[in-house]
Motif scaffolding. Structure first.
Motif: not given
Length: 202
Positions: A182-202
């Motif tokens: 599902x396209x919206x699922x793909x976008x949610x996973x992408x956005x969430x993964x990117x947010x986790x990556x950024x936050x973990x490096x803060x």
């Protein structure tokens, strides 16, 4: 990449090796320590066994967030042993409400329904997929889809099964869509993964 410290015992839950990292990262990413340990251990195993896959914990964590809020949806709680209880079950896959139609494949063993399959556990495995990728990741002598240690590592094996390099965006997208097309699922996973990556490096 998460860093590990030595486990107390070879028989202990292997993901405990990532406790120090998980405790530091947990408040930054708002993910339970136990869940982060499971995702980190799965990344470590795949980095060791399938280094060309390049799967990162952030992808597993994003899927875990969307599928079950890291084992905490529908009134479930994620225990220190990484088991989500009561068991998390998706709706009956009976072809209604935009669901796939998948007749029972496990005699109700995993999803307690002998007529239709349901996605099970914190990573929401279809029973037949779980059987194909089931693994005991925490040395408790049981491969359990309701155990986030087992489910995270099984999901990692599933995502890396194609042999693709997941650091290539097109490859990453294709395997995430194979998890849930599902396209919206793909976008949610992408956005969430990117947010986790950024936050973990803060």
């Amino acid at each position: 990449m998460p860093t590990a410290t030595a486990s107390a015992s070879p028989a202990a839950r292997p993901a405990e090796a990532f406790r120090r990292w998980a405790e530091a990262a947990s408040p930054k990413v708002n993910v339970p320590v136990t869940a982060l340990q499971a995702y980190a251990y799965a990344e470590w195993v795949l980095t060791s066994t399938k280094p060309t896959c390049k799967l990162r914990w952030t992808t597993l964590a994003a899927i875990g967030k969307i599928e079950s809020d890291h084992g905490r949806t529908k009134g479930a709680k994620l225990g220190e042993d990484a088991k989500a209880l009561p068991p998390i079950l998706g709706p009956a896959l009976d072809g209604t409400k935009n669901n796939k139609r998948i007749a029972d494949t496990d005699a109700g063993t995993l999803d307690f329904d002998k007529k239709w399959d349901h996605a099970v556990g914190p990573m929401q495995f279809i029973p037949s997929t779980w059987v194909a990728y089931a693994v005991d990741a925490d040395n408790d002598q049981l491969a359990d889809p309701h155990d986030l240690d087992d489910a995270s590592l099984a999901a990692a094996y599933y995502l890396c099964a194609s042999g693709k390099d997941l650091s290539v965006v097109a490859n990453w997208k294709s395997v995430v869509l194979s998890y849930n097309n599902v396209g919206v699922y793909l976008q949610k996973v992408y956005d969430t993964a990117q947010a986790y990556g950024r936050s973990s490096q803060a």
